[in-house]
Design an enzyme around this catalytic site. Structure first.
Site, PDB file in Angstrom:
ATOM      1  N   LYS A  94      41.922   6.570  30.143  1.00  0.00           N
ATOM      2  CA  LYS A  94      42.392   7.832  30.462  1.00  0.00           C
ATOM      3  C   LYS A  94      41.045   8.451  31.764  1.00  0.00           C
ATOM      4  O   LYS A  94      41.598   9.364  31.937  1.00  0.00           O
ATOM      5  CB  LYS A  94      40.928   7.397  29.171  1.00  0.00           C
ATOM      6  CG  LYS A  94      41.673   7.196  27.850  1.00  0.00           C
ATOM      7  CD  LYS A  94      41.442   7.185  26.792  1.00  0.00           C
ATOM      8  CE  LYS A  94      42.182   6.341  25.483  1.00  0.00           C
ATOM      9  NZ  LYS A  94      41.033   6.333  24.087  1.00  0.00           N
ATOM     10  N   SER A 114      36.313   5.932  26.509  1.00  0.00           N
ATOM     11  CA  SER A 114      36.597   4.084  26.217  1.00  0.00           C
ATOM     12  C   SER A 114      37.057   4.200  25.204  1.00  0.00           C
ATOM     13  O   SER A 114      38.659   5.198  24.779  1.00  0.00           O
ATOM     14  CB  SER A 114      35.259   4.541  24.635  1.00  0.00           C
ATOM     15  OG  SER A 114      35.214   3.641  24.386  1.00  0.00           O
ATOM     16  N   ASP A 115      37.645   3.388  24.979  1.00  0.00           N
ATOM     17  CA  ASP A 115      38.965   3.074  23.836  1.00  0.00           C
ATOM     18  C   ASP A 115      39.046   1.648  23.129  1.00  0.00           C
ATOM     19  O   ASP A 115      37.707   0.657  23.150  1.00  0.00           O
ATOM     20  CB  ASP A 115      40.724   3.251  24.659  1.00  0.00           C
ATOM     21  CG  ASP A 115      41.340   2.445  23.648  1.00  0.00           C
ATOM     22  OD1 ASP A 115      42.209   3.741  23.533  1.00  0.00           O
ATOM     23  OD2 ASP A 115      41.895   1.363  23.342  1.00  0.00           O
ATOM     24  N   GLN A 116      39.386   0.996  21.683  1.00  0.00           N
ATOM     25  CA  GLN A 116      38.613   0.765  20.071  1.00  0.00           C
ATOM     26  C   GLN A 116      39.962   0.173  20.038  1.00  0.00           C
ATOM     27  O   GLN A 116      40.889   1.004  19.534  1.00  0.00           O
ATOM     28  CB  GLN A 116      37.695   1.370  19.039  1.00  0.00           C
ATOM     29  CG  GLN A 116      37.274   0.466  18.388  1.00  0.00           C
ATOM     30  CD  GLN A 116      36.161   0.669  17.655  1.00  0.00           C
ATOM     31  OE1 GLN A 116      37.178   1.978  17.181  1.00  0.00           O
ATOM     32  NE2 GLN A 116      35.064   0.431  17.822  1.00  0.00           N
ATOM     33  N   ALA A 171      36.251  -0.950  24.316  1.00  0.00           N
ATOM     34  CA  ALA A 171      35.858  -0.862  25.862  1.00  0.00           C
ATOM     35  C   ALA A 171      35.402   0.273  26.584  1.00  0.00           C
ATOM     36  O   ALA A 171      35.725   1.464  26.319  1.00  0.00           O
ATOM     37  CB  ALA A 171      37.682  -1.089  26.743  1.00  0.00           C
TER      38      ALA A 171
END
Length: 210
Positions: free
Chosen positions: A66, A82-84, A119
């Site tokens: 991203k 961010s990523d979850q 993250a």
């Protein structure tokens, strides 16, 4: 990708554009707490997990992807992404998308401990060689063992269909949780502010300069 009007923040290396690479209103609200100007730009990437990829690896790979997607159109910016990924027994739990899927998720997770991998990536393109900071924050969430009727009622009230794990801990969803364990209390909502402020400081951002 979409973006808002350009703005900049002061750092000890001059001024930089700060961009949040996310469409999430929850991440936008969290970053707003830091009281620094930023833009929103929505990255367009494939968020499908790769075969045999660990949840932590998926989250960190997508957070970096991203940030790099935004860097392609704003190469000199300071970018946050961010990523979850939520997991139960090693199985990834994504965004349910609708009521039926959300109810199935909550039924599977009730009385269980779920791991949320959040993250965080900060990409500083102002350097001659872009600098990358990447970290994964784990949050352990224990769900209450509630009957189907309560789970169904909760979903109809809050409709958390865009949330991995089908519960908004910052809203009524806290009532279906028994315990949250994390070193960063904002990680579960999607943007770990303790980790982020450390990364931004290392990138030269000052939060208290008059």
């Amino acid at each position: 990708m979409t973006s808002s009007q350009q703005s900049s923040i002061k750092t000890n290396n001059g001024c930089k554009r700060l961009i949040l690479g996310s469409s999430s209103p929850y991440r936008k609200e969290l970053l707003s707490r830091l009281q620094i100007p930023f833009e929103i730009c929505i990255p367009n990437i494939d968020e499908t997990a790769l075969p045999d990829e660990s949840p932590e690896t998926t989250a960190m790979r997508l957070a970096q992807a991203k940030a790099q997607a935004i860097a392609a159109i704003a190469p000199d910016a300071l970018i946050i992404a961010s990523d979850q990924v939520a997991t139960l027994d090693g199985e990834q739990i994504g965004k349910p998308g609708n009521h039926a899927n959300a109810l199935l998720q909550l039924q599977k997770m009730r009385g269980r401990r779920v791991i949320f991998h959040t993250a965080l990536c900060v990409w500083d393109g102002s350097k001659q060689e872009p600098k990358l900071q990447l970290e994964n924050i784990q949050t352990f969430v224990t769900f209450r063992d509630l009957p189907d009727a309560e789970l169904d009622a909760y979903l109809r009230i809050e409709q958390p269909y865009d949330c991995a794990g089908s519960a908004k801990n910052e809203g009524l969803g806290i009532a279906i949780l028994e315990k949250i364990e994390s070193i960063d209390p904002t990680a579960l909502t999607g943007l770990p502010l303790i980790a982020l402020t450390g990364m931004l400081r290392r990138a030269g951002v000052s939060f208290f300069t008059q």
